[in-house]
Scaffold this motif. Sequence first.
Motif, PDB file in Angstrom:
ATOM      1  N   ALA A 161       0.677  -1.248   0.174  1.00 19.25           N
ATOM      2  CA  ALA A 161       0.426   0.067  -0.036  1.00 19.25           C
ATOM      3  C   ALA A 161       0.753   1.629   0.133  1.00 19.25           C
ATOM      4  CB  ALA A 161      -0.998   0.102   1.125  1.00 19.25           C
ATOM      5  N   GLY A 162       2.217   0.960  -0.841  1.00 14.62           N
ATOM      6  CA  GLY A 162       2.960   2.405  -1.325  1.00 14.62           C
ATOM      7  C   GLY A 162       3.883   1.905   0.175  1.00 14.62           C
ATOM      8  N   LYS A 163       3.419   1.444   1.101  1.00 15.37           N
ATOM      9  CA  LYS A 163       5.080   1.533   2.853  1.00 15.37           C
ATOM     10  C   LYS A 163       5.893   0.613   1.924  1.00 15.37           C
ATOM     11  CE  LYS A 163       1.593   1.434   5.409  1.00 15.37           C
ATOM     12  NZ  LYS A 163       1.034   2.113   6.896  1.00 15.37           N
ATOM     13  N   LEU A 164       7.123   0.781   2.246  1.00 17.31           N
ATOM     14  CA  LEU A 164       8.232  -0.278   2.513  1.00 17.31           C
ATOM     15  C   LEU A 164       8.201  -1.198   4.121  1.00 17.31           C
ATOM     16  CD1 LEU A 164      11.629   1.258   1.179  1.00 17.31           C
ATOM     17  CD2 LEU A 164      10.360  -0.162   0.934  1.00 17.31           C
TER      18      LEU A 164
ATOM     19  N   ILE B 215      11.735   6.870   1.505  1.00 20.64           N
ATOM     20  CA  ILE B 215      10.065   6.936   1.861  1.00 20.64           C
ATOM     21  C   ILE B 215       9.418   8.117   1.201  1.00 20.64           C
ATOM     22  CG2 ILE B 215      10.792   4.708   3.745  1.00 20.64           C
ATOM     23  CD1 ILE B 215       9.620   6.235   5.672  1.00 20.64           C
ATOM     24  N   SER B 216       7.888   8.061   1.055  1.00 18.21           N
ATOM     25  CA  SER B 216       7.441   9.189   1.266  1.00 18.21           C
ATOM     26  C   SER B 216       6.596   8.822   2.304  1.00 18.21           C
ATOM     27  CB  SER B 216       6.507   9.314  -0.178  1.00 18.21           C
ATOM     28  OG  SER B 216       7.615   9.286  -1.041  1.00 18.21           O
TER      29      SER B 216
ATOM     30  N   TYR C 200      15.583   8.521   5.077  1.00 14.67           N
ATOM     31  CA  TYR C 200      15.436  10.275   4.042  1.00 14.67           C
ATOM     32  C   TYR C 200      13.716  10.061   3.884  1.00 14.67           C
ATOM     33  CZ  TYR C 200      14.573  13.699   0.603  1.00 14.67           C
ATOM     34  OH  TYR C 200      13.751  14.340  -0.522  1.00 14.67           O
ATOM     35  N   ILE C 201      13.193  11.318   4.371  1.00 10.88           N
ATOM     36  CA  ILE C 201      11.599  11.195   3.500  1.00 10.88           C
ATOM     37  C   ILE C 201      11.270  11.983   2.802  1.00 10.88           C
ATOM     38  CG2 ILE C 201       9.492  11.422   4.805  1.00 10.88           C
ATOM     39  CD1 ILE C 201      10.014  10.281   7.869  1.00 10.88           C
ATOM     40  N   ASP C 202      10.743  12.118   2.127  1.00 10.21           N
ATOM     41  CA  ASP C 202      10.255  12.846   0.939  1.00 10.21           C
ATOM     42  C   ASP C 202       8.584  12.928   1.519  1.00 10.21           C
ATOM     43  OD1 ASP C 202       8.953  14.043  -1.178  1.00 10.21           O
ATOM     44  OD2 ASP C 202       9.504  12.510  -2.761  1.00 10.21           O
ATOM     45  N   GLY C 203       8.479  14.545   1.960  1.00  8.09           N
ATOM     46  CA  GLY C 203       7.265  14.749   2.713  1.00  8.09           C
ATOM     47  C   GLY C 203       6.602  16.559   1.399  1.00  8.09           C
ATOM     48  N   ALA C 204       7.162  15.580   0.858  1.00  8.44           N
ATOM     49  CA  ALA C 204       6.304  16.356  -0.660  1.00  8.44           C
ATOM     50  C   ALA C 204       4.226  16.965  -0.208  1.00  8.44           C
ATOM     51  CB  ALA C 204       6.154  15.852  -2.409  1.00  8.44           C
TER      52      ALA C 204
END
Length: 341
Positions: free
Chosen positions: A110-113, A142-143, A172-176
């Motif tokens: 569901a989009g997650k690792l 990850i996002s 590292y977190i992509d926080g768009a």
Amino acid sequence: MKIHFDTDYMEGAHPTVMQRLLDTNLEQTPGYGTDNYCTEAKAKIRKACGNDNLDVHFLVGGTQTNSTVIDALLSHHEGVLAAETAHINVHESGAIESCGHKVLTLPSHAGKLAPKEVEAYIKDFYADETYEHMVAPGMVYISYPTEYGTLYSKEELQTLHAVCKEADIPLYIDGARLGYGLSSDAADFTLEELPTLCDIFYIGGTKVGAMFGECVVAQPGLLKHFFPLIKQHGALMAKGRLLGVQFGTLFTDGLYLKIARHAVEMAMILKQGFIAKGFTPFIDSPTNQQFFTLPNDVMDRLAEKATFEVWGSRGATHTNVRFVTSWAAKQEDVEVLIAAI
């Protein structure tokens, strides 16, 4: 005129941000982020993150931010671990690979690792006696929220971060869309806690009320010689003040999370409206992105009144679609969409 649910960066900027840009328009300031507005905005962001020692940098856009950060963190022989659905793997036109780094993909849940799969990948890699001939896992990406609007729990991030620490690689977190994640009812941690759950992340502005711009927040000393890398990647603004003014405004009186919360509330109305008419989400997202599988005739009828994104290719009878609300979403538009089903 059609209503739009394509994405969350179709509007310009929040009126308060626009007004602040107008108010400061004719001021003369030094360039490249050395102005007082950037200094003040960084202080506000450090305060919001609960740590005055964090490194804070402003960049112009999401793809530039991801490619710059990943290039800064990795050695030449290293790649970045990410879900197969990750933005850097699917929708950034090979920006990471163009820097000489491979995206090493793992299954998407569901989009997650899954932390156990990350841990197994790293252990299996170094158990192979020929590993020096291969691309090494040098970091994890990850996002939050993910590309499917789903959220990691605090426990999931703690577990994943522990795996990264054990392997001595950064998380590292992509926080768009960070604001839309943190303002969701499903979020179980705050912005102030986030720096303890990862090594580096960015606060998205482009999709959450800014005209453009992202803000990288990192543990002290992690990003060495970052300024020239920002410039090399085309992510440095000569008129850096424009970023400082915007983020300074977004982080005054809690504006960033307030406007993000509005988008989530509109998305929940949209979600419940579709469910009430018999449609089940194919991903249960608690944020501003909502995903449904629609009969093609329903999708085509909706397309006469609204724009949205076909998620993948059109199916023979049914198609997956995505609807996105933004900080500027209007409830009347959501109601028009629901009525048109």
